[in-house]
Scaffold this motif. Structure first.
Motif, PDB file in Angstrom:
ATOM      1  N   MET A   1      80.105 -31.205 -19.667  1.00 14.58           N
ATOM      2  CA  MET A   1      79.544 -31.214 -18.312  1.00 14.58           C
ATOM      3  C   MET A   1      80.401 -30.373 -17.373  1.00 14.58           C
ATOM      4  SD  MET A   1      77.872 -35.025 -17.698  1.00 14.58           S
ATOM      5  CE  MET A   1      79.282 -36.019 -18.124  1.00 14.58           C
ATOM      6  N   PHE A   2      81.728 -30.524 -17.497  1.00 12.28           N
ATOM      7  CA  PHE A   2      82.625 -29.745 -16.641  1.00 12.28           C
ATOM      8  C   PHE A   2      82.447 -28.243 -16.877  1.00 12.28           C
ATOM      9  CE2 PHE A   2      85.442 -33.666 -16.658  1.00 12.28           C
ATOM     10  CZ  PHE A   2      85.133 -34.003 -15.343  1.00 12.28           C
ATOM     11  N   ASP A   3      82.297 -27.839 -18.140  1.00  7.78           N
ATOM     12  CA  ASP A   3      82.120 -26.420 -18.451  1.00  7.78           C
ATOM     13  C   ASP A   3      80.867 -25.870 -17.790  1.00  7.78           C
ATOM     14  OD1 ASP A   3      84.393 -26.414 -19.972  1.00  7.78           O
ATOM     15  OD2 ASP A   3      83.372 -26.590 -21.905  1.00  7.78           O
ATOM     16  N   GLN A   4      79.780 -26.621 -17.839  1.00  4.41           N
ATOM     17  CA  GLN A   4      78.539 -26.128 -17.254  1.00  4.41           C
ATOM     18  C   GLN A   4      78.579 -26.174 -15.730  1.00  4.41           C
ATOM     19  OE1 GLN A   4      75.174 -28.048 -19.094  1.00  4.41           O
ATOM     20  NE2 GLN A   4      75.443 -26.899 -21.000  1.00  4.41           N
ATOM     21  N   LEU A   5      79.226 -27.176 -15.174  1.00  9.41           N
ATOM     22  CA  LEU A   5      79.380 -27.209 -13.719  1.00  9.41           C
ATOM     23  C   LEU A   5      80.159 -25.990 -13.242  1.00  9.41           C
ATOM     24  CD1 LEU A   5      80.120 -31.009 -13.251  1.00  9.41           C
ATOM     25  CD2 LEU A   5      78.183 -29.780 -12.254  1.00  9.41           C
ATOM     26  N   ALA A   6      81.193 -25.605 -13.999  1.00 12.10           N
ATOM     27  CA  ALA A   6      81.957 -24.400 -13.650  1.00 12.10           C
ATOM     28  C   ALA A   6      81.104 -23.157 -13.817  1.00 12.10           C
ATOM     29  CB  ALA A   6      83.208 -24.315 -14.520  1.00 12.10           C
ATOM     30  N   GLU A   7      80.325 -23.122 -14.877  1.00 11.30           N
ATOM     31  CA  GLU A   7      79.465 -21.959 -15.142  1.00 11.30           C
ATOM     32  C   GLU A   7      78.461 -21.731 -14.028  1.00 11.30           C
ATOM     33  OE1 GLU A   7      76.131 -20.585 -18.487  1.00 11.30           O
ATOM     34  OE2 GLU A   7      77.464 -22.291 -18.875  1.00 11.30           O
ATOM     35  N   TYR A   8      77.984 -22.819 -13.433  1.00 10.11           N
ATOM     36  CA  TYR A   8      76.972 -22.694 -12.377  1.00 10.11           C
ATOM     37  C   TYR A   8      77.566 -22.798 -10.976  1.00 10.11           C
ATOM     38  CZ  TYR A   8      73.337 -22.484 -15.853  1.00 10.11           C
ATOM     39  OH  TYR A   8      72.534 -22.078 -16.900  1.00 10.11           O
ATOM     40  N   GLY A   9      78.852 -22.495 -10.847  1.00 14.08           N
ATOM     41  CA  GLY A   9      79.389 -22.222  -9.517  1.00 14.08           C
ATOM     42  C   GLY A   9      80.337 -23.225  -8.921  1.00 14.08           C
TER      43      GLY A   9
ATOM     44  N   THR B   1      83.686 -24.847  -7.937  1.00 12.60           N
ATOM     45  CA  THR B   1      85.027 -24.270  -7.800  1.00 12.60           C
ATOM     46  C   THR B   1      86.057 -25.099  -8.556  1.00 12.60           C
ATOM     47  OG1 THR B   1      85.591 -25.532  -5.812  1.00 12.60           O
ATOM     48  CG2 THR B   1      84.391 -23.452  -5.492  1.00 12.60           C
ATOM     49  N   ASP B   2      87.219 -24.499  -8.803  1.00 15.51           N
ATOM     50  CA  ASP B   2      88.301 -25.213  -9.484  1.00 15.51           C
ATOM     51  C   ASP B   2      88.741 -26.442  -8.692  1.00 15.51           C
ATOM     52  OD1 ASP B   2      88.257 -23.377 -11.518  1.00 15.51           O
ATOM     53  OD2 ASP B   2      89.956 -22.206 -10.767  1.00 15.51           O
ATOM     54  N   ALA B   3      88.781 -26.304  -7.367  1.00 15.54           N
ATOM     55  CA  ALA B   3      89.185 -27.434  -6.528  1.00 15.54           C
ATOM     56  C   ALA B   3      88.177 -28.574  -6.628  1.00 15.54           C
ATOM     57  CB  ALA B   3      89.332 -26.978  -5.077  1.00 15.54           C
ATOM     58  N   GLU B   4      86.892 -28.232  -6.638  1.00 14.87           N
ATOM     59  CA  GLU B   4      85.852 -29.253  -6.769  1.00 14.87           C
ATOM     60  C   GLU B   4      85.928 -29.928  -8.142  1.00 14.87           C
ATOM     61  OE1 GLU B   4      82.288 -27.489  -3.912  1.00 14.87           O
ATOM     62  OE2 GLU B   4      82.537 -26.693  -5.945  1.00 14.87           O
ATOM     63  N   LEU B   5      86.163 -29.131  -9.181  1.00 13.25           N
ATOM     64  CA  LEU B   5      86.284 -29.683 -10.522  1.00 13.25           C
ATOM     65  C   LEU B   5      87.480 -30.625 -10.634  1.00 13.25           C
ATOM     66  CD1 LEU B   5      85.470 -26.550 -12.710  1.00 13.25           C
ATOM     67  CD2 LEU B   5      84.176 -28.687 -12.684  1.00 13.25           C
ATOM     68  N   ASP B   6      88.603 -30.211 -10.064  1.00  8.84           N
ATOM     69  CA  ASP B   6      89.800 -31.055 -10.106  1.00  8.84           C
ATOM     70  C   ASP B   6      89.552 -32.391  -9.423  1.00  8.84           C
ATOM     71  OD1 ASP B   6      91.221 -29.155 -11.487  1.00  8.84           O
ATOM     72  OD2 ASP B   6      92.187 -28.301  -9.700  1.00  8.84           O
ATOM     73  N   SER B   7      88.827 -32.366  -8.323  1.00 11.68           N
ATOM     74  CA  SER B   7      88.502 -33.601  -7.609  1.00 11.68           C
ATOM     75  C   SER B   7      87.572 -34.479  -8.441  1.00 11.68           C
ATOM     76  CB  SER B   7      87.854 -33.270  -6.264  1.00 11.68           C
ATOM     77  OG  SER B   7      87.440 -34.449  -5.601  1.00 11.68           O
ATOM     78  N   LEU B   8      86.568 -33.854  -9.068  1.00 14.68           N
ATOM     79  CA  LEU B   8      85.587 -34.601  -9.854  1.00 14.68           C
ATOM     80  C   LEU B   8      86.221 -35.212 -11.100  1.00 14.68           C
ATOM     81  CD1 LEU B   8      82.587 -35.349  -9.922  1.00 14.68           C
ATOM     82  CD2 LEU B   8      82.166 -33.240 -11.214  1.00 14.68           C
ATOM     83  N   LYS B   9      87.210 -34.543 -11.674  1.00 17.22           N
ATOM     84  CA  LYS B   9      87.856 -35.031 -12.894  1.00 17.22           C
ATOM     85  C   LYS B   9      88.627 -36.332 -12.669  1.00 17.22           C
ATOM     86  CE  LYS B   9      88.158 -30.574 -15.236  1.00 17.22           C
ATOM     87  NZ  LYS B   9      89.016 -29.455 -15.709  1.00 17.22           N
TER      88      LYS B   9
ATOM     89  N   VAL C   1      76.816 -35.865 -10.391  1.00 12.03           N
ATOM     90  CA  VAL C   1      76.810 -34.458  -9.991  1.00 12.03           C
ATOM     91  C   VAL C   1      76.106 -33.605 -11.035  1.00 12.03           C
ATOM     92  CG1 VAL C   1      78.262 -32.481  -9.396  1.00 12.03           C
ATOM     93  CG2 VAL C   1      78.931 -34.780  -8.673  1.00 12.03           C
ATOM     94  N   TYR C   2      76.441 -33.808 -12.315  1.00 14.78           N
ATOM     95  CA  TYR C   2      75.895 -32.964 -13.383  1.00 14.78           C
ATOM     96  C   TYR C   2      74.379 -33.037 -13.440  1.00 14.78           C
ATOM     97  CZ  TYR C   2      74.976 -31.204 -18.085  1.00 14.78           C
ATOM     98  OH  TYR C   2      74.485 -30.498 -19.158  1.00 14.78           O
ATOM     99  N   PHE C   3      73.803 -34.221 -13.251  1.00  8.19           N
ATOM    100  CA  PHE C   3      72.355 -34.374 -13.344  1.00  8.19           C
ATOM    101  C   PHE C   3      71.636 -34.055 -12.033  1.00  8.19           C
ATOM    102  CE2 PHE C   3      73.655 -36.664 -17.101  1.00  8.19           C
ATOM    103  CZ  PHE C   3      72.638 -36.402 -18.008  1.00  8.19           C
ATOM    104  N   ASP C   4      72.371 -33.594 -11.039  1.00  6.77           N
ATOM    105  CA  ASP C   4      71.785 -33.135  -9.786  1.00  6.77           C
ATOM    106  C   ASP C   4      71.400 -31.663  -9.956  1.00  6.77           C
ATOM    107  OD1 ASP C   4      71.234 -32.171  -7.238  1.00  6.77           O
ATOM    108  OD2 ASP C   4      72.824 -33.352  -6.284  1.00  6.77           O
ATOM    109  N   PRO C   5      70.091 -31.322  -9.871  1.00  2.19           N
ATOM    110  CA  PRO C   5      69.679 -29.928 -10.096  1.00  2.19           C
ATOM    111  C   PRO C   5      70.270 -28.939  -9.099  1.00  2.19           C
ATOM    112  CG  PRO C   5      67.844 -31.268  -9.277  1.00  2.19           C
ATOM    113  CD  PRO C   5      68.952 -32.212  -9.613  1.00  2.19           C
ATOM    114  N   ASP C   6      70.854 -29.432  -8.011  1.00  2.00           N
ATOM    115  CA  ASP C   6      71.540 -28.524  -7.090  1.00  2.00           C
ATOM    116  C   ASP C   6      72.809 -27.946  -7.712  1.00  2.00           C
ATOM    117  OD1 ASP C   6      69.636 -28.900  -5.138  1.00  2.00           O
ATOM    118  OD2 ASP C   6      70.768 -30.458  -4.078  1.00  2.00           O
TER     119      ASP C   6
END
Length: 236
Positions: A1-9, A11-19, A29-34
């Motif tokens: 999920m993290f890989d695809q979230l990064a692929e679709y835009g 940011t690293d800061a957002e990913l770090d927070s989500l992790k 977040v992942y299942f949100d089509p936005d």
């Protein structure tokens, strides 16, 4: 999920927070089509969860012990693919107690085949899905709650780290502490925080296995099952 979230835009800061969040936080977040297109999510579910293959020890665990039925939190179709068990899907208010007599696998959190063949979303991954499941999947959860009250339950391959529906079953009913066993396997003694989390999910027994020896629970259950049948004509 993290890989695809990064692929679709993302940011690293957002990913770090989500992790820092739980599985259900990430799923929100992942299942949100936005964030990730719905067709990409469906394709990923199909690629990773449809027609999963189990190794020989897991197949033996399912088939060589006379389980009457199984509950699963997984969405893949591995159990029914490798055994006699028939899938029972959630959100069925008409589900009967008689279903227990037909070797069912109760799919508490949904089924991948349903998911990839329907436009509706029935997976219990997101926080909102857990809350909805407590109401919409009440019949299946009531069967599980009855078993938690009256039978010994073994959790296999489940961390119980984010299972809000099971925690709700325990909280809404006085699950006895010692009358029946609710068992998990762990490779280390739970600390106070982990022990508290397990207690919230009704667990009263932890069986320790050697670190990294993930096949030990399967071997232990097989040995215990064979031992239980010794000198027992009825079991024979």
């Amino acid at each position: 999920m993290f890989d695809q979230l990064a692929e679709y835009g993302m940011t690293d800061a957002e990913l770090d927070s989500l992790k820092k969040g739980t599985f259900s936080d990430v799923s929100d977040v992942y299942f949100d089509p936005d964030f990730v297109p719905s067709d990409v999510v469906k394709k990923t579910l199909q690629d990773y969860f449809l027609d999963v293959t189990l190794g020989p020890e897991k197949r033996s665990l399912i088939n060589d012990i006379d389980w009457k039925y199984i509950y699963t939190l997984n969405i893949d179709n591995a159990i029914e693919k490798h055994s006699k068990f028939r899938p029972i899907y959630p959100y069925d208010a008409g589900l009967s107690d008689n279903s227990r007599g037909f070797s069912p696998v109760y799919k508490l959190h949904g089924d991948v085949f349903y998911e990839v063949t329907h436009t509706s979303d029935r997976l219990v991954f997101r926080k909102a899905s857990y809350l909805e499941s407590i109401q919409s999947n009440r019949r299946m959860l009531s069967l599980l709650q009855e078993d938690m009250l009256n039978k010994n339950v073994i959790y296999i391959g489940c961390s119980l780290s984010d299972e809000n529906d099971i925690a709700f079953l325990v909280a809404s009913k006085n699950i006895p502490g010692k009358v029946t066993r609710r068992i998990v396997f762990s490779n280390e003694e739970p600390d106070r925080i982990e022990a508290s989390k397990l207690k919230r999910h009704g667990v009263n027994t932890v069986i320790l296995i050697d670190k990294g020896e993930y096949s030990q629970p399967y071997k232990l259950l097989q040995a215990a099952y064979l031992l239980s049948a010794e000198n027992d004509k009825e079991m024979d």
